[in-house]
Write an enzyme that holds these catalytic residues in place. Structure first.
Site, mmCIF file in Angstrom:
data_model
loop_
_atom_site.group_PDB
_atom_site.id
_atom_site.type_symbol
_atom_site.label_atom_id
_atom_site.label_comp_id
_atom_site.label_asym_id
_atom_site.label_seq_id
_atom_site.Cartn_x
_atom_site.Cartn_y
_atom_site.Cartn_z
ATOM 1 N N GLY A 12 0.768 -1.247 0.000
ATOM 2 C CA GLY A 12 0.000 0.000 0.000
ATOM 3 C C GLY A 12 0.795 1.291 0.000
ATOM 4 O O GLY A 12 1.693 1.506 -0.815
ATOM 5 N N ASP A 58 8.367 -5.835 13.863
ATOM 6 C CA ASP A 58 7.015 -5.696 14.389
ATOM 7 C C ASP A 58 7.028 -4.391 15.184
ATOM 8 O O ASP A 58 7.721 -4.303 16.215
ATOM 9 C CB ASP A 58 6.666 -6.893 15.290
ATOM 10 C CG ASP A 58 5.229 -6.812 15.813
ATOM 11 O OD1 ASP A 58 4.660 -5.696 15.834
ATOM 12 O OD2 ASP A 58 4.679 -7.858 16.191
ATOM 13 N N TYR A 150 -10.442 2.991 15.788
ATOM 14 C CA TYR A 150 -9.533 3.495 14.735
ATOM 15 C C TYR A 150 -9.389 5.017 14.858
ATOM 16 O O TYR A 150 -8.271 5.548 14.832
ATOM 17 C CB TYR A 150 -10.068 3.108 13.357
ATOM 18 C CG TYR A 150 -9.123 3.442 12.221
ATOM 19 C CD1 TYR A 150 -7.949 2.720 12.014
ATOM 20 C CD2 TYR A 150 -9.394 4.480 11.336
ATOM 21 C CE1 TYR A 150 -7.081 3.020 10.966
ATOM 22 C CE2 TYR A 150 -8.534 4.784 10.280
ATOM 23 C CZ TYR A 150 -7.383 4.054 10.099
ATOM 24 O OH TYR A 150 -6.520 4.362 9.064
#
Ligand SMILES: NC(=O)c1ccc[n+]([C@@H]2O[C@H](COP(=O)([O-])OP(=O)(O)OC[C@H]3O[C@@H](n4cnc5c(N)ncnc54)[C@H](O)[C@@H]3O)[C@@H](O)[C@H]2O)c1
Length: 282
Positions: A12, A58, A150
């Site tokens: 993306g 991560d 979110y």
């Protein structure tokens, strides 16, 4: 040559940012939890004439950030740009979904960004130069219903970035919060939601976006050059934010319309489920 670290660059927007900086001749560290996607990005960067390296990361792990700091120190001895882009999505009503999803999105979207900033600020302070681009979202500025977790994480990224923008200016370090509206990426693949309509909605707004990931990467690059504190690249996003700030009654009307629409859909789903239950019981 500029040294640029991008988290979440296996896919993306992160990949588009890697290709944008590659065009400037930067050396790029592609840091992502997805090793295969990172390698694909590196291949694309090389095909575009750029150079870079992959580092598995991560963003939730402080230890892994410190290991990355060591790797950057050994390889580059400095860092010019850090883009805290890695992120995931959630979308649910406040009383739906799982608490574990709140923890998941907070850990990646907020703590991941904060760790990235904390890890590389000392190196930039020492050099008295550098820039952070923290990828927030229009959701950090505008709070659509049914997306509390979110929205909360992206508002936090805006808060971290605004704080750092001023705090680090005396050290010669720039900070930009990138706040795009929806655009097509793989974000929907990782999205956690209990609402069957949510993914359909995301797909619809992905399609409606006037900008793609390359456009957003270009906007981020230009905002960095100007040390813009907030970059809100979608014109529809800029209009919406203007309405929220200066025409609050219109904003309220629009968001309430959305909320009532969501309530109606929830009720329709509940009655359809009841009918189904009755049919299978009879
Ligand atoms: N696509 C949109 O509509 C949109 C809109 C506004 C903001 N954003 C933000 O843009 C950023 C990039 O997302 P995208 O849309 O390109 O989605 P994407 O899913 O295509 O890319 C996200 C990347 O983050 C990586 N990632 C996820 N968890 C990670 C972790 N714990 N550690 C390291 N890497 C991890 C994934 O492997 C993936 O490569 C996110 O912060 C997202 O919230 C996206």
């Amino acid at each position: 040559m500029k040294t640029v670290l991008i988290t979440g660059a296996a896919s993306g927007l992160g990949r588009a940012l890697a290709l944008r900086f590659a065009r400037e001749g930067a050396d790029i560290c592609i840091a992502d939890i997805n090793a295969e996607g990172s390698q694909e990005t590196l291949n694309l960067v090389r095909q575009a004439g750029g150079q870079g390296w992959v580092h598995e990361l991560d963003v939730r792990s402080e230890i892994q950030w410190l290991q990355l700091q060591d790797a950057v120190q050994q390889r580059w001895g400095r860092i010019d740009v850090v883009i805290n882009n890695a992120g995931v999505a959630t979308g649910d009503r406040i009383d739906a979904g799982e608490w574990a999803w709140w923890e998941w999105v907070i850990d990646i979207n907020i703590k991941g960004v904060a760790l990235g900033c904390r890890t590389f600020t000392p190196m930039m302070k020492k050099a008295e130069t550098g820039h952070f681009i923290n990828v927030a979202s229009l959701a950090g500025l505008m709070k659509a219903p049914s997306m509390a977790s979110y929205n909360a994480t992206k508002a936090a990224v805006v808060a971290i970035s605004e704080t750092m923008h001023f705090e680090l200016m005396p050290y010669g370090i720039g900070v930009t919060a990138l706040c795009p509206g929806f655009f097509r990426t793989n974000l929907d693949h990782s999205m956690k939601t209990s609402d069957p309509d949510m993914l359909k909605f995301v797909d619809k707004v992905f399609e409606a976006s006037a900008l793609n990931a390359d456009d957003i990467a270009e906007a981020a690059y230009q905002a960095m050059l100007k040390n813009q504190m907030i970059c809100n690249p979608h014109s529809v996003g800029r209009r919406a934010y203007f309405v929220k700030k200066y025409l609050p009654f219109l904003y309220r009307r629009g968001v309430l319309k959305m909320a009532y629409g969501l309530k109606k859909r929830e009720q329709q789903r509940q009655s359809a489920a009841q009918v189904q239950q009755q049919e299978s019981a009879s």
